[in-house]
Design a protein around this motif. Structure first.
Motif, PDB file in Angstrom:
ATOM      1  N   UNK A  23       0.844  -1.057  -0.134  1.00 32.86           N
ATOM      2  CA  UNK A  23      -0.082   0.036  -0.062  1.00 32.86           C
ATOM      3  C   UNK A  23       0.986   1.276   0.013  1.00 32.86           C
ATOM      4  N   UNK A  24       0.121   2.209  -0.164  1.00 35.61           N
ATOM      5  CA  UNK A  24       0.914   3.670   0.096  1.00 35.61           C
ATOM      6  C   UNK A  24       1.497   4.038   1.383  1.00 35.61           C
ATOM      7  N   UNK A  25       2.759   4.646   1.576  1.00 33.18           N
ATOM      8  CA  UNK A  25       3.314   4.725   2.686  1.00 33.18           C
ATOM      9  C   UNK A  25       2.146   5.420   3.706  1.00 33.18           C
ATOM     10  N   UNK A  26       2.263   4.972   4.962  1.00 30.61           N
ATOM     11  CA  UNK A  26       1.377   5.419   6.012  1.00 30.61           C
ATOM     12  C   UNK A  26      -0.161   4.949   5.907  1.00 30.61           C
ATOM     13  N   UNK A  27      -0.420   4.045   4.914  1.00 38.80           N
ATOM     14  CA  UNK A  27      -1.594   3.501   4.697  1.00 38.80           C
ATOM     15  C   UNK A  27      -1.436   1.809   4.524  1.00 38.80           C
ATOM     16  N   UNK A  28      -0.266   1.439   5.302  1.00 38.05           N
ATOM     17  CA  UNK A  28      -0.111  -0.050   5.421  1.00 38.05           C
ATOM     18  C   UNK A  28      -0.329  -0.711   6.353  1.00 38.05           C
ATOM     19  N   UNK A  29      -1.120  -0.077   7.456  1.00 35.49           N
ATOM     20  CA  UNK A  29      -1.537  -0.808   8.618  1.00 35.49           C
ATOM     21  C   UNK A  29      -3.075  -0.171   8.746  1.00 35.49           C
ATOM     22  N   UNK A  30      -3.964  -0.810   9.074  1.00 33.56           N
ATOM     23  CA  UNK A  30      -5.259  -0.552   9.485  1.00 33.56           C
ATOM     24  C   UNK A  30      -6.064  -1.563  10.446  1.00 33.56           C
ATOM     25  N   UNK A  31      -7.315  -0.983  11.140  1.00 33.21           N
ATOM     26  CA  UNK A  31      -7.907  -2.012  11.834  1.00 33.21           C
ATOM     27  C   UNK A  31      -9.272  -2.179  11.297  1.00 33.21           C
ATOM     28  N   UNK A  32      -9.851  -3.290  11.553  1.00 34.18           N
ATOM     29  CA  UNK A  32     -11.347  -3.535  11.212  1.00 34.18           C
ATOM     30  C   UNK A  32     -11.928  -3.707  12.654  1.00 34.18           C
ATOM     31  N   UNK A  33     -12.551  -2.769  13.102  1.00 36.65           N
ATOM     32  CA  UNK A  33     -13.129  -2.621  14.365  1.00 36.65           C
ATOM     33  C   UNK A  33     -14.543  -3.627  14.328  1.00 36.65           C
ATOM     34  N   UNK A  34     -14.594  -4.245  15.574  1.00 30.07           N
ATOM     35  CA  UNK A  34     -15.580  -5.325  15.863  1.00 30.07           C
ATOM     36  C   UNK A  34     -16.977  -4.344  15.637  1.00 30.07           C
ATOM     37  N   UNK A  35     -17.163  -3.466  16.375  1.00 28.75           N
ATOM     38  CA  UNK A  35     -18.175  -2.331  16.412  1.00 28.75           C
ATOM     39  C   UNK A  35     -17.929  -1.289  15.480  1.00 28.75           C
ATOM     40  N   UNK A  36     -18.685  -0.957  14.512  1.00 27.45           N
ATOM     41  CA  UNK A  36     -18.370   0.090  13.825  1.00 27.45           C
ATOM     42  C   UNK A  36     -19.007   1.340  14.273  1.00 27.45           C
ATOM     43  N   UNK A  37     -18.315   1.613  15.474  1.00 25.39           N
ATOM     44  CA  UNK A  37     -18.301   3.087  15.908  1.00 25.39           C
ATOM     45  C   UNK A  37     -17.241   3.614  16.198  1.00 25.39           C
ATOM     46  N   UNK A  38     -16.479   3.815  15.030  1.00 27.58           N
ATOM     47  CA  UNK A  38     -15.084   4.291  14.908  1.00 27.58           C
ATOM     48  C   UNK A  38     -14.702   5.149  15.868  1.00 27.58           C
ATOM     49  N   UNK A  39     -13.915   4.871  16.997  1.00 34.16           N
ATOM     50  CA  UNK A  39     -13.123   5.557  18.056  1.00 34.16           C
ATOM     51  C   UNK A  39     -11.973   4.947  18.451  1.00 34.16           C
ATOM     52  N   UNK A  40     -10.734   5.895  18.425  1.00 30.46           N
ATOM     53  CA  UNK A  40      -9.674   5.391  18.893  1.00 30.46           C
ATOM     54  C   UNK A  40      -9.388   4.907  20.109  1.00 30.46           C
ATOM     55  N   UNK A  41     -10.297   5.141  21.091  1.00 28.41           N
ATOM     56  CA  UNK A  41     -10.424   4.648  22.361  1.00 28.41           C
ATOM     57  C   UNK A  41     -10.688   3.032  22.423  1.00 28.41           C
ATOM     58  N   UNK A  42     -11.130   2.552  21.404  1.00 28.85           N
ATOM     59  CA  UNK A  42     -11.342   1.164  21.543  1.00 28.85           C
ATOM     60  C   UNK A  42     -10.289   0.271  21.074  1.00 28.85           C
ATOM     61  N   UNK A  43      -9.156   0.898  20.867  1.00 27.82           N
ATOM     62  CA  UNK A  43      -7.874   0.190  20.512  1.00 27.82           C
ATOM     63  C   UNK A  43      -7.060   0.192  21.846  1.00 27.82           C
ATOM     64  N   UNK A  44      -6.467  -1.029  22.282  1.00 26.04           N
ATOM     65  CA  UNK A  44      -5.763  -1.268  23.101  1.00 26.04           C
ATOM     66  C   UNK A  44      -4.358  -0.336  23.153  1.00 26.04           C
ATOM     67  N   UNK A  45      -3.798  -0.115  24.126  1.00 27.14           N
ATOM     68  CA  UNK A  45      -2.468   0.844  23.998  1.00 27.14           C
ATOM     69  C   UNK A  45      -1.337   0.191  23.270  1.00 27.14           C
ATOM     70  N   UNK A  46      -1.049  -1.215  23.052  1.00 33.64           N
ATOM     71  CA  UNK A  46       0.011  -1.768  22.381  1.00 33.64           C
ATOM     72  C   UNK A  46      -0.222  -1.732  20.889  1.00 33.64           C
TER      73      UNK A  46
END
Length: 136
Positions: free
Chosen positions: A50-73
Motif C-alpha cells: 500500500x501507499x506509505x502510512x496506509x500499510x496498517x489498518x484496523x477492522x473494528x468489531x463495533x463500527x462506531x469508529x473511536x480510537x479509544x476502542x484500540x488497546x495501548x499496545x
C-alpha cells in the motif's frame, strides 16, 4: 480512492461479502495479512504494498469508529510508534502490563457526557434569558 485494477484485485482476494462490507464501512477495498486480534475483537492488518502510512489498518468489531476502542499496545503499532505488533513483541503483549486491566473509556467530546471544568471566576458575559409574561 483506488484504481480499478487494484479494486478488482482486492475483490478477487477478499471475496464479494468482505468487499461489500469494506465499501459500506470504509469506502475502499483493502487486502492484507492478518497481524492479530485484541481482546475487544478488533482485527489488525498490514499490507506493505500500500501507499506509505496506509500499510496498517484496523477492522473494528463495533463500527462506531473511536480510537479509544484500540488497546495501548495495538495503538502504538497502528500509529507506527513501534515496528512489532503486540502479538510478536513480549513488552507489549496483552495482559503483561498494569494498564491492560483498565476498561477503555469512550470519547465523550460533543456529547452530554463531556468534561466541564470547574470555574471560580465571575462571568463577564451572561446569556440572555427571556422573560415570558403570562397570558390573560
Amino acid at each position: 480512492m483506488s484504481t480499478i485494477t487494484r479494486t478488482l484485485s482486492n475483490l478477487r482476494k477478499i471475496g464479494i461479502k468482505e468487499y461489500i462490507m469494506q465499501m459500506v464501512y470504509i469506502g475502499d477495498t483493502k487486502y492484507g495479512r492478518l497481524v492479530g486480534q485484541d481482546r475487544a475483537g478488533n482485527k489488525y492488518y498490514e499490507n506493505m504494498q500500500e501507499l506509505p502510512l496506509r500499510t496498517r489498518w484496523v477492522d473494528y468489531k463495533k463500527h462506531d469508529y473511536d480510537a479509544s476502542q484500540i488497546e495501548p499496545g495495538w495503538h502504538a503499532w497502528i500509529s507506527y510508534a513501534v515496528d512489532k505488533p503486540p502479538s510478536e513483541d513480549p513488552l507489549l503483549r496483552t495482559g503483561d502490563n498494569k494498564w491492560d486491566l483498565q476498561k477503555a473509556v469512550p470519547n465523550f467530546t460533543a456529547t452530554s457526557g463531556n468534561y466541564i471544568t470547574y470555574n471560580t471566576t465571575k462571568q463577564k458575559v451572561r446569556s440572555w434569558e427571556p422573560q415570558a409574561v403570562e397570558r390573560q
